[in-house]
Design an enzyme around this catalytic site. Structure first.
Site, mmCIF file in Angstrom:
data_model
loop_
_atom_site.group_PDB
_atom_site.id
_atom_site.type_symbol
_atom_site.label_atom_id
_atom_site.label_comp_id
_atom_site.label_asym_id
_atom_site.label_seq_id
_atom_site.Cartn_x
_atom_site.Cartn_y
_atom_site.Cartn_z
ATOM 1 N N ASP A 3 1.010 -0.917 0.018
ATOM 2 C CA ASP A 3 -0.037 0.044 -0.031
ATOM 3 C C ASP A 3 0.587 1.671 0.044
ATOM 4 O OD1 ASP A 3 -1.626 -2.135 0.717
ATOM 5 O OD2 ASP A 3 -2.184 -1.599 2.612
HETATM 6 N N1 DQQ Z 1 -2.008 -3.631 4.098
HETATM 7 C C1 DQQ Z 1 -3.805 -3.781 4.049
HETATM 8 C C2 DQQ Z 1 -4.498 -2.554 5.497
HETATM 9 C C3 DQQ Z 1 -3.139 -3.038 6.322
HETATM 10 C C4 DQQ Z 1 -1.782 -3.093 5.086
HETATM 11 C C5 DQQ Z 1 -4.174 -3.806 2.972
HETATM 12 C C6 DQQ Z 1 -0.765 -3.955 5.272
HETATM 13 O O1 DQQ Z 1 -5.283 -3.220 5.138
HETATM 14 O O2 DQQ Z 1 -3.012 -1.427 6.906
HETATM 15 O O3 DQQ Z 1 -3.297 -3.696 1.367
HETATM 16 O O4 DQQ Z 1 0.755 -4.128 4.887
#
Ligand code: DQQ
Length: 523
Positions: A3
């Site tokens: 992300d």
């Molecule tokens: N990736 C998820 C999120 C979390 C993060 C979404 C963890 O919910 O915070 O891809 O890497």
């Protein structure tokens, strides 16, 4: 990487943090915030890791979150920590030294967590705080993604000082049956115009967008609606269902937007995942990337958003080729030559006449993705398939086809857009899902336009001026480098005319330039 986290513009520099495992190519149970900076959102300089799992309140990972710039030009970050008891909690961090032009070091607030897991919520169902917005009552607001009994929830918190947060009695929004909401985003868009506005803008001239990532489907969905901070309620015009609006109908997840005050626009970036295997990721030593930044605004009809690659892509353009008024008959293949087909930006518009002979199809209740995979680029129709063949080998064994079909039903015309990965590689074991969605345009009056950005394994397409978007990851084995070709094609029985085509080679962006060079340019 996965992300994007905390994108912001601060004192002349764009910052992008992102989820990162510094010890290997895959997601792990020890995630960090990595940090890169840029002056143009195109060329990026990687800096030291910004936030590491070191404290009881984040010792098991520093997950996603957002940046907010507080009055007095003070940036702060809220992020999810996984604490020593594996609970998801929300933490605050601030720059160590505001006079460092790159804000390299971040200090965690000693009173963390600033928000604890709510009662009745499972330990791993509470994450991803948004950028905060400020209301007339003097309080900041954020939302945090969650779920209870499969109801996706955006919990709403308020704070006067950014440290003490109180949960509002009702969530900003919730939808039964959608599972956990990840990486929510909540922001205003102007009713009239393409400019973006700051996240705190409240006025009758804006609508509010709530975007949520559905973990169960790895898809980002959005709603457009009205928000009242006084009543603290949000009423979307389109309720979230699996058939409703998505930013991108391909691989595009955990996106985040921010307001860019330099050019008064809202910019969107997302995590684009791999389509190959874990073994491939290990072999190549990395996985995941960020999408090309997009400007995002509300369509004139207020029914959907529009996205378009940021104009800075022109910094990378060279060797423009163009074409006008080229007729493509049934079976036509027009090679677009003179550019690097493996790193390219292509804009093409098609004009259709004689629409009354279009095939009949009743669009109610049908899944456009399914039609696109059943009627792939090799299946002849009347109007369509026509579009682009990207990353094609000379014999077309390999090709990624981005194309349109036009249908009619009860005197109304509708346009289907597809991104067909089924022949993108001779390799087996890849995810070659075909993507499909309708484009909300009127082919009797509007030309049908397509813009596609091609970068080796990444194909990002924008249909109808950015109303319908697809991001695909493809791994050709033949159509690589100089061997990759690009064609405009028509495989429908009705002719279509390319009214306008412009295409450019796209130079490689600098993503590992030395920090000193960037630094010197801003002092
Ligand atoms: N990736 C998820 C999120 C979390 C993060 C979404 C963890 O919910 O915070 O891809 O890497």
């Amino acid at each position: 990487m996965n992300d994007p986290n905390g994108p912001m513009y601060y004192n002349g520099v764009y910052h992008l943090f992102y989820q990162h495992n510094p010890f290997g190519p895959l997601f792990s149970d020890q995630m960090y915030w990595a940090h890169s900076v840029s002056h143009d959102l195109i060329n990026w300089t990687p800096l030291d890791l910004a936030i590491a799992p070191t404290q009881p309140f984040d010792i098991n990972s520093c997950w996603s979150g957002s940046a907010t710039i507080l009055p007095g030009n003070k940036p702060v970050i809220l992020y999810t920590g996984i604490d020593s008891q594996n609970r998801q909690v929300q933490n605050l961090a601030v720059p160590k030294n505001l006079s460092d032009p790159f804000l390299r070091e971040w200090v965690k607030y000693t009173g963390n967590p600033v928000i604890n897991l709510p009662d009745g919520i499972q330990h791993d169902d509470f994450r991803d705080p948004t950028t905060a917005w400020f209301a007339d009552d003097g309080k900041w607001r954020i939302i945090v993604g969650s779920q209870k009994d499969k109801t996706g929830i955006a919990f709403l918190y308020q704070s006067a000082d950014f440290v003490n947060w109180t949960r509002h009695e009702s969530p900003l929004h919730e939808v039964a049956g959608t599972g956990i909401w990840e990486c929510p985003d909540f922001f205003p868009v102007m009713i009239d115009g393409t400019n973006g506005v700051d996240t705190s803008v409240m006025s009758p001239t804006v609508k509010h967008v709530l975007k949520v990532g559905l973990f169960d489907y790895a898809r980002d969905y959005y709603m457009i609606g009205d928000y009242s901070p006084e009543k603290e309620n949000y009423v979307p015009k389109n309720e979230l269902t699996l058939g409703t609006l998505r930013y991108d109908y391909g691989k595009y997840y955990a996106s985040k937007s921010f307001f860019d005050p330099v050019k008064n626009r809202r910019i969107l970036m997302a995590w684009v995942n791999e389509s190959d295997s874990v073994a491939d990721d290990i072999a190549k030593g990395w996985s995941g990337l960020q999408s090309f930044p997009r400007s995002i605004w509300l369509d004139r009809n207020q029914k959907q958003l529009v996205q378009w690659p940021i104009e800075e892509i022109e910094l990378l353009h060279e060797n423009e080729v163009s074409l006008q008024n080229e007729n493509l008959e049934d079976g036509s293949l027009h090679e677009i030559q003179g550019i690097t087909a493996w790193q390219a930006d292509v804009k093409i518009s098609f004009k259709l006449t004689n629409l009354e002979v279009a095939e009949e199809l009743d669009p109610s209740g049908i899944d456009p993705q399914l039609i696109c995979s059943e009627m792939d680029a090799s299946k002849k129709g009347k109007f369509g398939p026509f579009g682009l063949l990207a990353l094609a080998s000379h014999d077309l064994t390999e090709q990624t086809a981005i194309f349109f079909r036009v249908f009619q039903n009860n005197g109304r015309y509708f346009v289907l857009m597809c991104s067909d990965q089924s022949r993108s590689s001779t390799r087996n074991g890849l995810d070659k899902t075909t993507y499909g969605a309708f484009v909300d345009i009127y082919p009797q009056q509007d030309e049908i336009s397509l813009r596609t950005l091609i970068d080796h394994s990444i194909v990002e397409s924008f249909g109808g001026g950015g109303k319908t978007c697809f991001t695909a990851r493809v791994y050709p084995t033949l159509a690589i480098g100089e061997e990759a070709k690009l064609f405009a094609f028509n495989n429908g029985t009705e002719s279509v005319v390319i009214s306008e085509l412009s295409a450019w080679s796209v130079k490689k962006a600098q993503i590992n330039i030395e920090e000193t060079v960037v630094y010197r340019s801003i002092i």
